[in-house]
Design a protein around this motif. Structure first.
Motif, PDB file in Angstrom:
ATOM      1  N   VAL A   1      47.440  39.156  33.658  1.00  0.00           N
ATOM      2  CA  VAL A   1      47.275  39.332  35.106  1.00  0.00           C
ATOM      3  C   VAL A   1      48.588  39.782  35.739  1.00  0.00           C
ATOM      4  O   VAL A   1      48.609  40.662  36.607  1.00  0.00           O
ATOM      5  N   ALA A   2      49.702  39.203  35.302  1.00  0.00           N
ATOM      6  CA  ALA A   2      51.004  39.604  35.839  1.00  0.00           C
ATOM      7  C   ALA A   2      51.298  41.069  35.526  1.00  0.00           C
ATOM      8  O   ALA A   2      51.798  41.816  36.382  1.00  0.00           O
ATOM      9  N   GLY A   3      50.969  41.487  34.312  1.00  0.00           N
ATOM     10  CA  GLY A   3      51.189  42.888  33.954  1.00  0.00           C
ATOM     11  C   GLY A   3      50.357  43.829  34.800  1.00  0.00           C
ATOM     12  O   GLY A   3      50.848  44.844  35.300  1.00  0.00           O
ATOM     13  N   GLN A   4      49.087  43.474  35.001  1.00  0.00           N
ATOM     14  CA  GLN A   4      48.234  44.346  35.827  1.00  0.00           C
ATOM     15  C   GLN A   4      48.699  44.359  37.282  1.00  0.00           C
ATOM     16  O   GLN A   4      48.543  45.371  37.990  1.00  0.00           O
ATOM     17  N   GLY A   5      49.274  43.272  37.728  1.00  0.00           N
ATOM     18  CA  GLY A   5      49.748  43.196  39.109  1.00  0.00           C
ATOM     19  C   GLY A   5      50.871  44.154  39.429  1.00  0.00           C
ATOM     20  O   GLY A   5      51.144  44.422  40.609  1.00  0.00           O
ATOM     21  N   THR A   6      51.514  44.707  38.399  1.00  0.00           N
ATOM     22  CA  THR A   6      52.591  45.671  38.658  1.00  0.00           C
ATOM     23  C   THR A   6      52.068  46.930  39.344  1.00  0.00           C
ATOM     24  O   THR A   6      52.845  47.660  39.967  1.00  0.00           O
TER      25      THR A   6
ATOM     26  N   VAL B   1      43.063  48.261  49.839  1.00  0.00           N
ATOM     27  CA  VAL B   1      43.134  48.656  48.428  1.00  0.00           C
ATOM     28  C   VAL B   1      41.779  48.364  47.788  1.00  0.00           C
ATOM     29  O   VAL B   1      41.279  47.234  47.840  1.00  0.00           O
ATOM     30  N   LEU B   2      41.166  49.394  47.203  1.00  0.00           N
ATOM     31  CA  LEU B   2      39.874  49.280  46.529  1.00  0.00           C
ATOM     32  C   LEU B   2      40.106  49.311  45.024  1.00  0.00           C
ATOM     33  O   LEU B   2      40.718  50.253  44.502  1.00  0.00           O
ATOM     34  N   VAL B   3      39.610  48.296  44.329  1.00  0.00           N
ATOM     35  CA  VAL B   3      39.954  48.100  42.918  1.00  0.00           C
ATOM     36  C   VAL B   3      38.696  47.903  42.074  1.00  0.00           C
ATOM     37  O   VAL B   3      37.880  47.016  42.373  1.00  0.00           O
ATOM     38  N   PRO B   4      38.492  48.687  41.005  1.00  0.00           N
ATOM     39  CA  PRO B   4      37.387  48.413  40.083  1.00  0.00           C
ATOM     40  C   PRO B   4      37.510  47.002  39.519  1.00  0.00           C
ATOM     41  O   PRO B   4      38.611  46.540  39.192  1.00  0.00           O
ATOM     42  N   LEU B   5      36.382  46.309  39.403  1.00  0.00           N
ATOM     43  CA  LEU B   5      36.395  44.902  39.025  1.00  0.00           C
ATOM     44  C   LEU B   5      35.418  44.636  37.890  1.00  0.00           C
ATOM     45  O   LEU B   5      34.221  44.887  38.007  1.00  0.00           O
ATOM     46  N   GLY B   6      35.949  44.162  36.768  1.00  0.00           N
ATOM     47  CA  GLY B   6      35.132  43.734  35.643  1.00  0.00           C
ATOM     48  C   GLY B   6      35.389  42.260  35.398  1.00  0.00           C
ATOM     49  O   GLY B   6      34.806  41.388  36.029  1.00  0.00           O
ATOM     50  N   GLY B   7      36.301  41.948  34.482  1.00  0.00           N
ATOM     51  CA  GLY B   7      36.681  40.554  34.260  1.00  0.00           C
ATOM     52  C   GLY B   7      37.559  40.004  35.347  1.00  0.00           C
ATOM     53  O   GLY B   7      37.573  38.795  35.601  1.00  0.00           O
ATOM     54  N   GLY B   8      38.347  40.885  35.986  1.00  0.00           N
ATOM     55  CA  GLY B   8      39.117  40.457  37.152  1.00  0.00           C
ATOM     56  C   GLY B   8      40.620  40.513  37.034  1.00  0.00           C
ATOM     57  O   GLY B   8      41.325  40.218  38.005  1.00  0.00           O
ATOM     58  N   GLY B   9      41.171  40.890  35.876  1.00  0.00           N
ATOM     59  CA  GLY B   9      42.620  40.877  35.716  1.00  0.00           C
ATOM     60  C   GLY B   9      43.355  41.796  36.682  1.00  0.00           C
ATOM     61  O   GLY B   9      44.378  41.415  37.272  1.00  0.00           O
ATOM     62  N   LEU B  10      42.848  43.012  36.862  1.00  0.00           N
ATOM     63  CA  LEU B  10      43.522  43.988  37.727  1.00  0.00           C
ATOM     64  C   LEU B  10      43.458  43.563  39.187  1.00  0.00           C
ATOM     65  O   LEU B  10      44.486  43.537  39.886  1.00  0.00           O
ATOM     66  N   VAL B  11      42.281  43.237  39.679  1.00  0.00           N
ATOM     67  CA  VAL B  11      42.161  42.878  41.093  1.00  0.00           C
ATOM     68  C   VAL B  11      42.907  41.576  41.384  1.00  0.00           C
ATOM     69  O   VAL B  11      43.499  41.417  42.461  1.00  0.00           O
ATOM     70  N   ALA B  12      42.930  40.647  40.440  1.00  0.00           N
ATOM     71  CA  ALA B  12      43.649  39.388  40.646  1.00  0.00           C
ATOM     72  C   ALA B  12      45.152  39.628  40.757  1.00  0.00           C
ATOM     73  O   ALA B  12      45.814  39.082  41.649  1.00  0.00           O
TER      74      ALA B  12
END
Length: 419
Positions: free
Chosen positions: A170-175, A190-201
């Motif tokens: 999650v920290a890596g995706q948050g970059t 900010v519009l973010v594709p959401l699957g498991g949630g790592g990127l949007v989180a």
């Protein structure tokens, strides 16, 4: 056939891990310096005009290995101990996380095994193997592949690199959020594709701490949307998965770590249809000359589906990935053309005699449409012995032209059924 995950083996509980903070994300960004690409942002005048807000695209489709996933994968692997690295890693993915893990493992000298669904896109399988990972095909979904990866980790001692349910991931995706704030400092949505949630989180956590005025919206495919029900229940719930072109976000069970952040930060979640996904992909391809996969188009799909002015600008839509099978792309583009009214399917009743089809073709040409495909049906019970249905696909100039073509044919005396 719809699938649920109630019959799958229960996932092991997530250990009590510290929350992800903006400092964790900044530390991850330092770790990624010189490893990943600082992906560009591209302003879309066409989307801005359509939606009434300034629209900027964050091009993670141009990231190394074709998606944002390498960010979290590299951070997770780089923080393994020497003893853990020696044991190797195992992962599960429909393709993007697989490639991210394989690339990161190769850079760090770690042996990687990746489980992928049996129907994973062939180019994604080939790319993952090309980065040096041992690929195993199992199950019909990412969730089933993840079960196999957990079994392998328990059997062999490999370290499981979860695609979204770990603080380092999650920290890596948050970059991505840190880059957005530098590139579009006045961003409001900010519009973010959401699957498991790592990127949007990861994005939501950064923005909540640094820029709380920014609205974060996670976007799921309606055929694979686990978050709405899970948020309503207050805990991750397994969802019904139906076939979707957005395989990159087709996840049946949210991760506990990202779910907690999404819930606590009040992230809004929307869903988009298959038609909306295909139209969004086509719009980005045509108007911005960017190749993205269907999952990567989810944010743009939500933008196009919204009422004008519904999202305050500047709006940043994250294009999360660009790894798409050319055959899938062909089908999606065709689907998008139909959804956008550029193709129309008609069924016309004709008297089955010489010259009847020629007359129909002349009428279509006079209406300014182009014939793409024609076939005859003579066995329908609704037909008289001397009649035939002509199933015809036309290329048009858009929805208004479609309607004009149909009206012109009917005005000429043809019985026309629209599909």
């Amino acid at each position: 056939m719809p699938r649920t995950h109630d019959s799958l083996p229960a996932v092991e509980p997530v250990p009590a891990l510290p929350p992800v903070t903006v400092d964790d994300v900044r530390a991850a960004a330092k770790l990624l310096e010189g490893v990943i690409t600082r992906t560009p942002v591209v302003e879309s005048r066409a989307l801005s005009k359509l939606t009434g807000a300034r629209v900027v695209l964050k091009c993670e489709n141009l990231q190394r290995a074709g998606s944002f996933k390498v960010r979290g994968a590299y951070v997770r692997l780089a923080r393994l101990s020497e003893e853990e690295r020696a044991r190797g890693v195992v992962a599960a993915s429909a393709g993007n996380h697989a490639q991210g893990v394989a690339l990161a493992a190769g850079m760090l000298g770690i042996d990687a095994m990746v489980f992928m669904p049996q129907d994973a896109a062939l180019p994604k399988i080939a790319a993952t193997r090309g980065y040096g990972a041992d690929v195993r095909l199992v199950g019909a979904s990412v969730d089933e592949a993840l079960v196999a990866a957990r079994v392998e980790a328990a059997r062999s001692g490999r370290i499981l690199v979860h695609p979204f349910d770990h603080v380092d991931v999650v920290a890596g995706q948050g970059t991505v959020a840190l880059e957005i704030l530098e590139q579009v400092p006045d961003v409001r949505t900010v519009l973010v594709p959401l699957g498991g949630g790592g990127l949007v989180a990861g994005i939501a956590e950064v923005l909540a701490e640094v820029a709380p005025q920014v609205r974060v919206v996670g976007v799921q495919a309606s055929e694979a949307a686990a978050y709405p029900e899970s948020l309503a229940a207050g805990t991750p719930r397994a969802a019904l998965l139906r076939p979707t072109m957005a395989d990159g976000i087709a996840v049946g069970l949210p991760g506990q770590v990202p779910f907690t952040i999404v819930r606590n930060r009040g992230v809004e979640v929307r869903t988009v249809s298959e038609d909306q996904l295909s139209r969004a992909l086509l719009a980005v391809l045509e108007r911005n000359k960017l190749m993205i996969e269907p999952a990567g188009a989810a944010g743009v799909a939500a933008l196009l589906a919204a009422a004008p002015g519904e999202f305050e600008g500047p709006v940043v839509a994250v294009l999360s990935g660009g790894n798409v099978d050319p055959l899938v792309l062909l089908r999606v583009v065709q689907h998008g053309l139909v959804a956008a009214g550029r193709y129309v399917q008609l069924k016309v009743r004709l008297v089955d005699r010489p010259g009847a089809l020629a007359g129909l073709v002349d009428a279509i040409a006079a209406a300014g449409a182009n014939i793409v495909h024609v076939e005859h049906t003579r066995t329908d019970v609704s037909l008289a012995v001397s009649e035939v249905w002509v199933n015809i696909q036309l290329e048009t100039k858009g929805p208004e032209h479609c309607g004009a073509v149909v009206e012109r044919l009917r005005g000429t005396g043809y019985e026309v059924v629209t599909n």
